[in-house]
Design a protein around this motif. Structure first.
Motif, PDB file in Angstrom:
ATOM      1  N   VAL A 131     -18.503  -7.781 -19.422  1.00 53.61           N
ATOM      2  CA  VAL A 131     -17.882  -6.928 -20.116  1.00 53.61           C
ATOM      3  C   VAL A 131     -16.091  -7.628 -18.705  1.00 53.61           C
ATOM      4  CG1 VAL A 131     -17.248  -4.360 -20.041  1.00 53.61           C
ATOM      5  CG2 VAL A 131     -19.524  -5.603 -20.592  1.00 53.61           C
ATOM      6  N   VAL A 132     -15.302  -8.121 -19.467  1.00 53.35           N
ATOM      7  CA  VAL A 132     -14.703  -8.116 -19.097  1.00 53.35           C
ATOM      8  C   VAL A 132     -12.973  -7.028 -19.570  1.00 53.35           C
ATOM      9  CG1 VAL A 132     -12.007  -9.781 -18.754  1.00 53.35           C
ATOM     10  CG2 VAL A 132     -14.190 -10.213 -19.217  1.00 53.35           C
ATOM     11  N   GLU A 133     -12.458  -6.192 -18.690  1.00 53.59           N
ATOM     12  CA  GLU A 133     -12.611  -4.723 -19.197  1.00 53.59           C
ATOM     13  C   GLU A 133     -11.046  -4.646 -17.848  1.00 53.59           C
ATOM     14  OE1 GLU A 133      -9.691  -2.522 -20.447  1.00 53.59           O
ATOM     15  OE2 GLU A 133     -11.591  -2.778 -21.749  1.00 53.59           O
ATOM     16  N   ASP A 134      -9.985  -4.838 -17.984  1.00 47.76           N
ATOM     17  CA  ASP A 134      -9.332  -3.943 -16.428  1.00 47.76           C
ATOM     18  C   ASP A 134      -9.366  -2.404 -16.439  1.00 47.76           C
ATOM     19  OD1 ASP A 134      -7.173  -4.352 -19.026  1.00 47.76           O
ATOM     20  OD2 ASP A 134      -6.160  -3.704 -17.256  1.00 47.76           O
ATOM     21  N   ASN A 135      -9.783  -1.657 -17.443  1.00 51.46           N
ATOM     22  CA  ASN A 135      -9.284  -0.182 -17.075  1.00 51.46           C
ATOM     23  C   ASN A 135     -10.761   0.250 -17.228  1.00 51.46           C
ATOM     24  OD1 ASN A 135     -10.253   2.255 -18.641  1.00 51.46           O
ATOM     25  ND2 ASN A 135      -8.181   1.829 -18.800  1.00 51.46           N
ATOM     26  N   ASP A 136     -10.542   1.178 -15.163  1.00 54.57           N
ATOM     27  CA  ASP A 136     -12.007   1.104 -14.854  1.00 54.57           C
ATOM     28  C   ASP A 136     -13.259   1.806 -16.236  1.00 54.57           C
ATOM     29  OD1 ASP A 136     -11.344   0.363 -12.809  1.00 54.57           O
ATOM     30  OD2 ASP A 136     -10.364   1.799 -11.937  1.00 54.57           O
ATOM     31  N   LEU A 137     -12.146   3.380 -16.609  1.00 53.18           N
ATOM     32  CA  LEU A 137     -13.087   4.326 -17.554  1.00 53.18           C
ATOM     33  C   LEU A 137     -13.379   2.969 -18.635  1.00 53.18           C
ATOM     34  CD1 LEU A 137     -10.513   7.155 -17.482  1.00 53.18           C
ATOM     35  CD2 LEU A 137     -13.022   6.899 -16.322  1.00 53.18           C
ATOM     36  N   ASN A 138     -12.849   2.015 -19.430  1.00 57.83           N
ATOM     37  CA  ASN A 138     -12.725   1.422 -20.728  1.00 57.83           C
ATOM     38  C   ASN A 138     -14.369   0.589 -20.065  1.00 57.83           C
ATOM     39  OD1 ASN A 138     -11.456   2.774 -22.319  1.00 57.83           O
ATOM     40  ND2 ASN A 138      -9.974   0.728 -22.845  1.00 57.83           N
ATOM     41  N   VAL A 196     -16.309  -7.135 -14.863  1.00 53.05           N
ATOM     42  CA  VAL A 196     -15.751  -7.710 -14.511  1.00 53.05           C
ATOM     43  C   VAL A 196     -13.999  -7.131 -14.899  1.00 53.05           C
ATOM     44  CG1 VAL A 196     -14.437 -10.102 -14.532  1.00 53.05           C
ATOM     45  CG2 VAL A 196     -16.508 -10.191 -14.736  1.00 53.05           C
ATOM     46  N   ALA A 197     -13.649  -6.993 -14.060  1.00 49.89           N
ATOM     47  CA  ALA A 197     -12.143  -6.369 -13.888  1.00 49.89           C
ATOM     48  C   ALA A 197     -11.567  -7.671 -13.640  1.00 49.89           C
ATOM     49  CB  ALA A 197     -12.207  -5.378 -12.753  1.00 49.89           C
ATOM     50  N   ASP A 198     -11.204  -8.441 -13.350  1.00 54.12           N
ATOM     51  CA  ASP A 198      -9.813  -9.269 -13.051  1.00 54.12           C
ATOM     52  C   ASP A 198     -10.509 -10.480 -13.699  1.00 54.12           C
ATOM     53  OD1 ASP A 198      -7.787 -11.206 -12.025  1.00 54.12           O
ATOM     54  OD2 ASP A 198      -8.407 -10.493  -9.873  1.00 54.12           O
ATOM     55  N   ASP A 218     -11.621  -8.143 -23.385  1.00 59.92           N
ATOM     56  CA  ASP A 218      -9.985  -7.096 -23.101  1.00 59.92           C
ATOM     57  C   ASP A 218      -8.960  -8.607 -23.676  1.00 59.92           C
ATOM     58  OD1 ASP A 218      -8.282  -5.498 -23.552  1.00 59.92           O
ATOM     59  OD2 ASP A 218      -8.367  -5.179 -21.429  1.00 59.92           O
ATOM     60  N   ILE A 219      -8.202  -8.429 -24.378  1.00 55.60           N
ATOM     61  CA  ILE A 219      -7.173  -9.286 -24.669  1.00 55.60           C
ATOM     62  C   ILE A 219      -6.210  -8.953 -23.975  1.00 55.60           C
ATOM     63  CG2 ILE A 219      -5.355 -10.234 -26.050  1.00 55.60           C
ATOM     64  CD1 ILE A 219      -8.602 -11.147 -26.727  1.00 55.60           C
ATOM     65  N   GLN A 220      -5.476  -7.215 -23.426  1.00 50.37           N
ATOM     66  CA  GLN A 220      -4.294  -7.609 -22.857  1.00 50.37           C
ATOM     67  C   GLN A 220      -5.065  -7.201 -21.199  1.00 50.37           C
ATOM     68  OE1 GLN A 220      -2.196  -4.358 -24.594  1.00 50.37           O
ATOM     69  NE2 GLN A 220      -0.424  -4.651 -23.219  1.00 50.37           N
ATOM     70  N   LEU A 221      -5.320  -8.560 -20.619  1.00 48.88           N
ATOM     71  CA  LEU A 221      -5.239  -8.435 -19.042  1.00 48.88           C
ATOM     72  C   LEU A 221      -4.232  -8.762 -18.013  1.00 48.88           C
ATOM     73  CD1 LEU A 221      -8.861 -10.277 -19.532  1.00 48.88           C
ATOM     74  CD2 LEU A 221      -8.415  -7.770 -19.292  1.00 48.88           C
ATOM     75  N   PRO A 222      -4.281  -8.065 -16.878  1.00 47.50           N
ATOM     76  CA  PRO A 222      -3.649  -8.562 -16.051  1.00 47.50           C
ATOM     77  C   PRO A 222      -3.048  -9.821 -15.680  1.00 47.50           C
ATOM     78  CG  PRO A 222      -4.696  -6.982 -15.162  1.00 47.50           C
ATOM     79  CD  PRO A 222      -4.993  -7.069 -16.586  1.00 47.50           C
ATOM     80  N   HIS A 223      -2.179 -10.467 -14.804  1.00 50.72           N
ATOM     81  CA  HIS A 223      -2.777 -12.658 -14.544  1.00 50.72           C
ATOM     82  C   HIS A 223      -2.641 -13.286 -15.471  1.00 50.72           C
ATOM     83  CE1 HIS A 223      -2.411  -9.595 -10.948  1.00 50.72           C
ATOM     84  NE2 HIS A 223      -4.232  -8.917 -10.789  1.00 50.72           N
ATOM     85  N   ILE A 224      -3.574 -13.143 -16.592  1.00 50.21           N
ATOM     86  CA  ILE A 224      -4.286 -13.488 -17.930  1.00 50.21           C
ATOM     87  C   ILE A 224      -4.494 -13.017 -18.719  1.00 50.21           C
ATOM     88  CG2 ILE A 224      -7.060 -13.783 -16.911  1.00 50.21           C
ATOM     89  CD1 ILE A 224      -6.626 -17.475 -17.450  1.00 50.21           C
ATOM     90  N   SER A 225      -4.055 -13.467 -19.767  1.00 53.03           N
ATOM     91  CA  SER A 225      -4.427 -12.914 -21.829  1.00 53.03           C
ATOM     92  C   SER A 225      -5.811 -12.870 -21.394  1.00 53.03           C
ATOM     93  CB  SER A 225      -3.661 -13.396 -22.329  1.00 53.03           C
ATOM     94  OG  SER A 225      -4.030 -15.065 -23.037  1.00 53.03           O
ATOM     95  N   GLY A 226      -6.368 -12.500 -22.707  1.00 50.51           N
ATOM     96  CA  GLY A 226      -7.703 -12.388 -23.330  1.00 50.51           C
ATOM     97  C   GLY A 226      -8.138 -13.602 -23.544  1.00 50.51           C
ATOM     98  N   LEU A 227      -6.587 -13.994 -24.195  1.00 49.34           N
ATOM     99  CA  LEU A 227      -6.635 -14.886 -25.708  1.00 49.34           C
ATOM    100  C   LEU A 227      -6.682 -16.586 -25.103  1.00 49.34           C
ATOM    101  CD1 LEU A 227      -3.891 -13.985 -27.791  1.00 49.34           C
ATOM    102  CD2 LEU A 227      -6.404 -14.433 -28.362  1.00 49.34           C
ATOM    103  N   GLU A 228      -6.229 -16.518 -23.596  1.00 49.10           N
ATOM    104  CA  GLU A 228      -6.324 -17.718 -22.784  1.00 49.10           C
ATOM    105  C   GLU A 228      -7.343 -17.770 -21.870  1.00 49.10           C
ATOM    106  OE1 GLU A 228      -2.980 -18.056 -19.591  1.00 49.10           O
ATOM    107  OE2 GLU A 228      -2.576 -16.527 -20.668  1.00 49.10           O
ATOM    108  N   LEU A 229      -8.510 -16.991 -21.957  1.00 50.37           N
ATOM    109  CA  LEU A 229      -9.259 -17.138 -21.934  1.00 50.37           C
ATOM    110  C   LEU A 229     -10.722 -17.234 -22.513  1.00 50.37           C
ATOM    111  CD1 LEU A 229      -9.810 -14.026 -19.862  1.00 50.37           C
ATOM    112  CD2 LEU A 229      -9.639 -16.407 -18.547  1.00 50.37           C
ATOM    113  N   ILE A 230     -10.216 -16.603 -23.899  1.00 46.65           N
ATOM    114  CA  ILE A 230     -11.023 -17.555 -24.739  1.00 46.65           C
ATOM    115  C   ILE A 230     -10.928 -19.193 -24.600  1.00 46.65           C
ATOM    116  CG2 ILE A 230     -11.488 -17.131 -27.484  1.00 46.65           C
ATOM    117  CD1 ILE A 230     -10.635 -13.717 -26.547  1.00 46.65           C
ATOM    118  N   GLU A 231      -9.748 -19.186 -24.960  1.00 51.03           N
ATOM    119  CA  GLU A 231      -9.514 -20.946 -25.064  1.00 51.03           C
ATOM    120  C   GLU A 231     -10.074 -21.869 -24.074  1.00 51.03           C
ATOM    121  OE1 GLU A 231      -5.398 -20.771 -25.344  1.00 51.03           O
ATOM    122  OE2 GLU A 231      -5.495 -19.699 -27.874  1.00 51.03           O
ATOM    123  N   GLN A 232      -9.910 -21.201 -22.577  1.00 51.57           N
ATOM    124  CA  GLN A 232     -10.651 -21.858 -21.355  1.00 51.57           C
ATOM    125  C   GLN A 232     -12.319 -21.866 -21.529  1.00 51.57           C
ATOM    126  OE1 GLN A 232      -9.375 -20.202 -17.552  1.00 51.57           O
ATOM    127  NE2 GLN A 232      -7.882 -20.694 -18.148  1.00 51.57           N
TER     128      GLN A 232
END
Length: 120
Positions: free
Chosen positions: A7-14, A32-34, A53-67
């Motif tokens: 679970v990749v999500e920077d918002n603690d509650l979500n 995973v928060a970061d 999550d798509i809207q993450l700090p440091h790197i976008s979720g779209l970039e991560l999906i592509e990686q």
């Protein structure tokens, strides 16, 4: 053995909500928060699904999906994008990056679990 979900999500509650719901449905979960830690964690945990999550700090979720989809060891792992982006063309762009599923926030538990169960 329990099905494994990263679970990749920077918002603690979500992140806590997603993890709690998945655990209640019998899934083993790795939060995973970061976003910068995602590829390494996916290699260690070896999930059957990544919730991204798509809207993450440091790197976008779209970039991560592509990686992830470019990595020969990880590309077969299905990805469910969960995002507040719900505008025209956003789902198509997210799916074009390689995500197999898409659900917009705010998330309702029923549709969320349907999407998860459909991909695992």
């Amino acid at each position: 053995m329990a099905k494994r979900v990263l679970v990749v999500e920077d918002n603690d509650l979500n992140r806590k909500l997603f993890c709690d719901v998945l655990r209640a449905h019998g899934y083993a979960v790795e939060p995973v928060a970061d976003g910068r830690d995602v590829v390494e964690k996916a290699g260690e945990f070896v999930p059957g699904l990544i919730i991204m999550d798509i809207q993450l700090p440091h790197i976008s979720g779209l970039e991560l999906i592509e990686q992830i989809k470019a990595d020969k060891d990880l590309r077969a792992i299905p990805i469910l994008a969960v995002t507040a982006y719900a505008g025209t063309g956003d789902e198509a762009r997210i799916r074009a990056a390689g995500a197999e599923g898409y659900i917009s926030k705010p998330v309702s538990i029923g549709p969320f679990m349907e999407a998860v169960n459909g991909l695992v």
